[in-house]
Design a protein around this motif. Structure first.
Motif, PDB file in Angstrom:
ATOM      1  N   LYS A 167       0.858  -1.386  -0.075  1.00 40.39           N
ATOM      2  CA  LYS A 167       0.012   0.153   0.210  1.00 40.39           C
ATOM      3  C   LYS A 167       1.050   1.139  -0.563  1.00 40.39           C
ATOM      4  CE  LYS A 167      -2.473  -2.280   3.601  1.00 40.39           C
ATOM      5  NZ  LYS A 167      -3.196  -1.748   4.744  1.00 40.39           N
ATOM      6  N   VAL A 168       0.732   2.244  -0.883  1.00 44.43           N
ATOM      7  CA  VAL A 168       1.439   3.229  -0.695  1.00 44.43           C
ATOM      8  C   VAL A 168       0.607   5.239  -1.208  1.00 44.43           C
ATOM      9  CG1 VAL A 168       2.325   3.281  -3.985  1.00 44.43           C
ATOM     10  CG2 VAL A 168       3.203   3.976  -1.756  1.00 44.43           C
ATOM     11  N   GLU A 169       0.624   5.818  -0.970  1.00 39.28           N
ATOM     12  CA  GLU A 169       0.083   6.828  -0.731  1.00 39.28           C
ATOM     13  C   GLU A 169       0.597   7.975  -2.353  1.00 39.28           C
ATOM     14  OE1 GLU A 169      -2.388   8.550  -0.242  1.00 39.28           O
ATOM     15  OE2 GLU A 169      -2.789   7.120   0.922  1.00 39.28           O
ATOM     16  N   ARG A 170       0.528   8.600  -3.148  1.00 40.84           N
ATOM     17  CA  ARG A 170       1.053   9.024  -4.288  1.00 40.84           C
ATOM     18  C   ARG A 170       1.724  10.458  -3.615  1.00 40.84           C
ATOM     19  NH1 ARG A 170       0.284  10.001  -9.493  1.00 40.84           N
ATOM     20  NH2 ARG A 170       0.940  11.396 -10.616  1.00 40.84           N
ATOM     21  N   PRO A 171       3.275  10.292  -3.900  1.00 39.54           N
ATOM     22  CA  PRO A 171       4.015  11.357  -2.830  1.00 39.54           C
ATOM     23  C   PRO A 171       3.707  12.368  -3.796  1.00 39.54           C
ATOM     24  CG  PRO A 171       5.366   9.477  -3.810  1.00 39.54           C
ATOM     25  CD  PRO A 171       4.253   9.252  -4.192  1.00 39.54           C
ATOM     26  N   GLN A 172       3.545  13.808  -2.728  1.00 43.03           N
ATOM     27  CA  GLN A 172       3.626  15.106  -4.002  1.00 43.03           C
ATOM     28  C   GLN A 172       4.319  16.159  -3.768  1.00 43.03           C
ATOM     29  OE1 GLN A 172       0.202  15.790  -0.582  1.00 43.03           O
ATOM     30  NE2 GLN A 172      -1.237  16.196  -1.667  1.00 43.03           N
ATOM     31  N   GLY A 173       5.831  15.032  -3.075  1.00 43.73           N
ATOM     32  CA  GLY A 173       7.294  16.239  -3.141  1.00 43.73           C
ATOM     33  C   GLY A 173       7.707  15.224  -2.776  1.00 43.73           C
ATOM     34  N   THR A 174       8.995  16.256  -2.762  1.00 44.38           N
ATOM     35  CA  THR A 174      10.461  15.086  -1.628  1.00 44.38           C
ATOM     36  C   THR A 174      11.280  14.431  -3.156  1.00 44.38           C
ATOM     37  OG1 THR A 174       9.410  13.150  -0.969  1.00 44.38           O
ATOM     38  CG2 THR A 174       9.604  15.045   0.697  1.00 44.38           C
ATOM     39  N   PHE A 175      11.348  12.996  -2.671  1.00 50.41           N
ATOM     40  CA  PHE A 175      12.189  12.859  -3.666  1.00 50.41           C
ATOM     41  C   PHE A 175      11.790  11.191  -2.827  1.00 50.41           C
ATOM     42  CE2 PHE A 175      15.574  15.293  -2.623  1.00 50.41           C
ATOM     43  CZ  PHE A 175      15.642  14.373  -1.718  1.00 50.41           C
ATOM     44  N   TYR A 176      10.853  11.105  -1.942  1.00 56.92           N
ATOM     45  CA  TYR A 176      10.583   9.172  -1.215  1.00 56.92           C
ATOM     46  C   TYR A 176       9.280   9.198  -1.149  1.00 56.92           C
ATOM     47  CZ  TYR A 176      14.499  11.998   1.177  1.00 56.92           C
ATOM     48  OH  TYR A 176      15.887  12.861   1.027  1.00 56.92           O
ATOM     49  N   CYS A 177       9.439   7.574  -1.563  1.00 53.63           N
ATOM     50  CA  CYS A 177       8.100   7.068  -1.830  1.00 53.63           C
ATOM     51  C   CYS A 177       7.927   6.453   0.126  1.00 53.63           C
ATOM     52  CB  CYS A 177       8.407   6.279  -2.387  1.00 53.63           C
ATOM     53  SG  CYS A 177       6.604   5.348  -2.890  1.00 53.63           S
ATOM     54  N   PHE A 178       6.963   6.027   0.864  1.00 58.79           N
ATOM     55  CA  PHE A 178       6.962   5.292   1.516  1.00 58.79           C
ATOM     56  C   PHE A 178       5.582   4.643   2.205  1.00 58.79           C
ATOM     57  CE2 PHE A 178       6.707   5.998   6.646  1.00 58.79           C
ATOM     58  CZ  PHE A 178       7.331   5.579   6.550  1.00 58.79           C
TER      59      PHE A 178
END
Ligand SMILES: Cc1ncc(COP(=O)(O)O)c(C=O)c1O
Length: 402
Positions: A315-326
């Protein structure tokens, strides 16, 4: 010989062990994919390079005033006016050796032993230990719904009589989330009403995607900078790809900035004059490199996100900024440090365990490197987690087996 209580309370980062193992594998010629990084790989802006070389060639690189050179402060004044719509005075600006030092001196200036500093989970790895270094008590606020963003009420409920500061980082490392207007408005109101300092860690504020902009705390107050407890902490590291230059800054009430400067004067003195020269040039120079970086990161995000979202169970939310995906990997292993070690061992992909950011079960995947790394890393992770997949995964001559 015993060490101090503070030294004993500071932990070594689990990430370091993973990085050391990754470095060992790479030195042995193994095809390691590093999705654990925290710095853009592009060149520093030409303006910064040229200004740095010119100063170095004079052979005269002297001490800086403890709170930064006047030229650097003027650059931060101009930056703040341009990107925040507020024009501070020089005396409301402090230059530091990176945003990290600016945060640290702000905490030293505000926190007495036993005082509390509140921040949302997930948080940047250093916050808990930075607070402990002051003798303060870190107070982590976890969203009851399990998401990566606590509500305003949850934040407010965590603040008590000993709360000296709230630390907010938006866009957020590690989640890539950006706080919305209502949340920011509420946080500013809460801090102004209760006299709590709001430390805004804005280090990724220009790395926001999908045509959006970061929301800044100052947008929600009419008060003068001296009369609001807001402090903006920022720096050249991420947006200008100048991590090694070590230049950051704080903008806030002049009394606090003065106290921070006094602390810094005995701690490190002023930041490197050479690095300040380069930072000034990057701020005044062409801003294309920031736009180019943002566009590249946005493309990398789309590639990585597209591939990891195909992994069933993740499961992952769409990152809106930075350069990380959590991403939430708990369907595969609730012990994310063990999972990160497994991925390194099985397919030589470096990730950062979510427990470092207060969210066990998650892994942080960075896409600040080449897009091929994001693509290849995601494919290897998918293969490693697919127990029913092909028996082998080939990378050139190298064959990973189950
Ligand atoms: C959220 C956050 N704040 C601050 C920093 C530190 O920035 P600097 O390199 O300018 O000290 C980082 C670096 O990774 C970060 O991710």
């Amino acid at each position: 010989m015993p060490f101090s209580r503070i030294a004993d309370s500071i932990g070594a980062s689990a990430t370091l062990a993973l990085n050391a193992e990754a470095a060992r594998l790479r030195a042995a010629g193994e095809p390691v994919i590093h999705l654990g990084g925290g710095e853009p790989k592009s060149r520093a802006p030409e303006s910064a390079v040229t200004a740095g070389i010119a100063m170095l060639e004079t052979g005269e690189v002297r001490y800086s005033p403890a709170s930064g050179t006047p030229e650097m402060k003027d650059a931060v004044v101009a930056y703040t006016e341009r990107f925040y719509g507020r024009k501070p005075e020089r005396t409301q600006v402090l230059a530091s050796a990176g945003c990290k030092q600016a945060i640290m001196v702000a905490l030293i200036a505000l926190v007495d032993p036993g005082d509390e500093v509140v921040y949302p989970v997930p948080y940047w790895v250093s916050y808990p230990d930075m607070v402990r270094l002051t003798g303060g008590v870190p107070v982590e606020v976890r969203a009851a719904d399990g998401s990566c963003q606590p509500t305003l009420d949850e934040m407010a409920a965590a603040c008590g009589p000993r709360t000296k500061a709230i630390l907010l980082n938006s866009p957020n490392n590690p989640s890539g989330g950006v706080f919305d207007q209502d949340f920011m408005r509420g946080m500013v109101k809460l801090c102004e009403e209760r006299g709590i300092h709001l430390l805004m860690d804005d280090i990724y504020h220009r790395l926001v995607f999908d045509g959006r902009q970061a929301i800044h705390g100052w947008d929600f107050t009419d008060r003068d900078l001296d009369d609001t407890p807001l402090v903006v902490l920022n720096g050249v590291s991420k947006m200008y790809a100048m991590t090694g230059f070590r230049i950051g800054w704080a903008v806030g009430p002049r009394a606090l900035i003065k106290a921070m400067g006094n602390i810094q004067s005995h701690q490190t003195g002023g930041p490197s004059t050479l690095a300040q020269k380069a930072a000034v040039a990057s701020i005044h120079g062409q801003q294309d490199s920031v736009d180019e970086l943002r566009v590249t990161l946005e493309k990398n995000r789309d590639v990585l996100l597209g591939l990891v979202r195909e992994i069933p169970g993740l499961k992952v939310e769409r990152p809106q900024g930075t350069f990380y995906c959590f991403a939430d990997f708990s369907a595969f292993d609730k012990d994310c440090a063990r999972l990160a070690a497994y991925l390194l061992d099985k397919v030589q992909v470096v990730t950062v365990p979510g427990v470092e950011f207060g969210m066990p079960g998650y892994l942080r995947l960075s896409y600040c490197g080449p897009v091929e790394d994001a693509r290849e890393g995601a494919r290897r992770i998918a293969w490693a987690l697919d127990k029913n997949g092909p028996a082998e995964y080939r990378v050139g001559d190298r064959v990973f087996t189950r």
